[in-house]
Design a protein around this motif. Structure first.
Motif, mmCIF file in Angstrom:
data_model
loop_
_atom_site.group_PDB
_atom_site.id
_atom_site.type_symbol
_atom_site.label_atom_id
_atom_site.label_comp_id
_atom_site.label_asym_id
_atom_site.label_seq_id
_atom_site.Cartn_x
_atom_site.Cartn_y
_atom_site.Cartn_z
ATOM 1 N N UNK A 193 -11.213 48.008 24.081
ATOM 2 C CA UNK A 193 -12.005 47.083 24.892
ATOM 3 C C UNK A 193 -11.735 47.409 26.353
ATOM 4 N N UNK A 194 -12.748 47.875 27.081
ATOM 5 C CA UNK A 194 -12.521 48.360 28.440
ATOM 6 C C UNK A 194 -13.403 47.695 29.484
ATOM 7 N N UNK A 195 -14.072 46.621 29.104
ATOM 8 C CA UNK A 195 -14.924 45.919 30.067
ATOM 9 C C UNK A 195 -15.015 44.454 29.685
ATOM 10 N N UNK A 196 -15.415 43.646 30.653
ATOM 11 C CA UNK A 196 -15.600 42.220 30.378
ATOM 12 C C UNK A 196 -16.731 42.013 29.372
ATOM 13 N N UNK A 197 -17.769 42.844 29.444
ATOM 14 C CA UNK A 197 -18.887 42.706 28.505
ATOM 15 C C UNK A 197 -18.432 42.977 27.077
ATOM 16 N N UNK A 390 -16.282 49.538 44.408
ATOM 17 C CA UNK A 390 -16.421 50.861 43.795
ATOM 18 C C UNK A 390 -17.796 51.465 44.047
ATOM 19 N N UNK A 391 -18.807 50.611 44.180
ATOM 20 C CA UNK A 391 -20.163 51.125 44.392
ATOM 21 C C UNK A 391 -20.275 51.842 45.731
ATOM 22 N N UNK A 399 -20.694 51.391 33.950
ATOM 23 C CA UNK A 399 -20.927 52.714 33.379
ATOM 24 C C UNK A 399 -19.612 53.436 33.125
ATOM 25 N N UNK A 400 -18.654 53.279 34.038
ATOM 26 C CA UNK A 400 -17.351 53.914 33.867
ATOM 27 C C UNK A 400 -16.664 53.388 32.612
ATOM 28 N N UNK A 401 -16.684 52.071 32.426
ATOM 29 C CA UNK A 401 -16.045 51.478 31.244
ATOM 30 C C UNK A 401 -16.707 51.951 29.963
ATOM 31 N N UNK A 405 -14.894 54.044 26.924
ATOM 32 C CA UNK A 405 -14.857 53.592 25.540
ATOM 33 C C UNK A 405 -15.283 54.712 24.593
ATOM 34 N N UNK A 406 -16.330 55.451 24.984
ATOM 35 C CA UNK A 406 -16.791 56.568 24.162
ATOM 36 C C UNK A 406 -15.730 57.656 24.086
ATOM 37 N N UNK A 407 -15.127 57.987 25.230
ATOM 38 C CA UNK A 407 -14.098 59.023 25.259
ATOM 39 C C UNK A 407 -12.869 58.602 24.465
#
Length: 438
Positions: A193-197, A390-391, A399-401, A405-407
């Motif tokens: 789990x790498x994001x709030x979403x 960060x933007x 997008x980073x999170x 997660x995929x990696x």
């Protein structure tokens, strides 16, 4: 229940298995520790037979220094390559012609049951809150809900311990399987789990599983789950992107994004605890799906200029779990005296949890032109600002999170294949693999 393909329980002098009851009989209840009285849970990152057989895990539990264990395929692969503790069982499995996948399950079940028995006094003393052993299911099934559920059922039956928790990657299919596991009374956690979403989705899957368990007449207080958040992975990726930017402002953000992301997720966690849907479950004895901070080791702490406790210390927070390596645990126990606690309340700096002194977020002052906020909700606001900054450097946090997660799932799959390769090699050596040599 015996483990499939091999014996289960602590190893005797000859490298064969004895009864798990021996561990329960010789492992006293964990001694009180200041972290425990502060509501802070520290788990050991990594389960190996070396730690089991040497008595090291039992000693850490007995001293109250750790209250649980979390492990993954990569750690087991290193353990298989690093000693002779597995050779006796591997020799037996090779003699019987057991295929690699069944042999791997036998090795894992053996260790999980042993660790669960060691931590059973902690589990009983905390009424099931801690004393848990969290292990990862076959990640190759992460996109197949039915296969994940079937694997979870099989492993749950084989382990046959109430303080085991089965880790399931938080893919869409994985979260479907997580809900189904809980509905059937199987402890299950959401990993990667790498994001709030994603955390919101994991929480919703958990509450759905509890609601189904309640409808089936199950005792909700007996169900355990965590949502694991691999902290340092975020900084590793974000720092590389910030270095590419190369400006003074970008360098000021280095090493700050991961803790800010953790604070952002924890703020959401606190909000979810106030929702009516959760209150209805809590009234029936359900416990929250705690956040489990993993990957808290600092890569090359000396070279990066970060302390070894850079991640672990600020994440020591009431109501959450922090997983640490044994090396980080040593550093942590020496922090701020023998209590090993960060701040006068024994709490870390996630905010809103009665912590009077919170670590500052490096980079906020430089990037935003203002000093970081103090304790409480202001710390959450500082974390949101930092993530928003960060933007400026062309980095989209969402997008980073998602990419991470995929990696992370790919790396977990690769580790599983490496683990199978090691088991296959050991089995190909035949019964001689059990002669006591590494």
């Amino acid at each position: 229940m015996p483990a499939p393909g091999g014996p289960a329980g602590p190893l005797g002098p000859a490298g064969r298995a004895s009864t798990p009851a021996a561990t329960r009989a010789t492992t006293p209840a964990a001694a009180p520790h200041p972290r425990v009285t502060a509501g802070v849970s520290v788990w050991l990152d990594g389960l190996s037979r070396q730690r089991l057989a040497s008595g090291r895990l039992a000693a850490l539990a007995r001293q109250g220094r750790i209250a649980g264990v979390v492990s993954d395929p990569a750690f087991l692969a290193r353990s298989l390559a690093g000693g002779s503790c597995y050779t006796g069982q591997l020799g037996d499995l090779a003699e019987r012609g057991v295929p690699a996948e069944r042999a791997l399950k036998a090795l894992a079940v053996h260790d999980i049951r042993w660790a669960c028995d060691i931590l059973r006094p902690v589990h009983e003393a905390t009424a099931g809150v801690d004393g848990l052993v969290c292990v990862t299911l076959d990640p190759r099934l992460a996109h197949d809900a039915a296969a994940t559920l079937a694997e979870a059922r099989a492993l749950w039956r084989a382990v046959d311990r109430r303080n085991a928790v089965l880790g399931i990657p938080a893919t869409a299919a994985g979260l479907t399987a997580l809900s189904a596991c809980l509905a059937e009374g199987i402890n299950a956690s959401a990993t990667l789990v790498l994001s709030a979403a994603r955390h919101r989705q994991a929480w919703d899957a958990y509450t759905e599983g509890l609601e189904r368990a309640r409808a089936a007449g199950r005792h909700l207080a007996s169900l355990a789950s965590v949502a694991s958040f691999p902290v340092s992975r975020i900084d590793t990726a974000a720092d590389a992107l910030l270095d590419r930017e190369g400006t003074l402002e970008a360098r000021a953000m280095r090493g700050a994004v991961a803790v800010a992301a953790a604070r952002h997720v924890h703020e959401q966690y606190e909000r979810m605890l106030g929702e009516s849907r959760w209150h209805a479950l809590a009234a029936r004895g359900a416990r929250p799906q705690r956040l489990l901070w993993t990957a808290t080791t600092v890569p090359e702490p000396g070279a990066s200029g970060l302390l070894p406790t850079r991640y672990a210390a600020p994440l020591l927070t009431r109501g959450t779990v922090t997983a640490v390596t044994e090396g980080t645990l040593e550093e942590l126990d020496g922090l701020n005296g023998p209590d090993g606690l960060n701040g006068p309340d024994g709490l870390g700096g996630l905010g809103g949890l009665k912590a009077r002194e919170l670590p500052e977020l490096p980079g906020v002052q430089e990037a935003a032109g203002e000093a970081p906020d103090g304790p409480g909700p202001g710390t959450y606001a500082a974390a949101r600002r930092l993530l928003g900054h960060l933007q400026w450097f062309g980095i989209d946090h969402g997008e980073l999170a998602s990419r991470l997660e995929t990696e992370a799932l790919k790396e977990l799959n690769d580790a599983w294949h490496q683990l199978l390769d090691r088991v296959t090699l050991a089995l190909d050596q035949g019964p001689a693999a059990g002669d006591g040599t590494a």
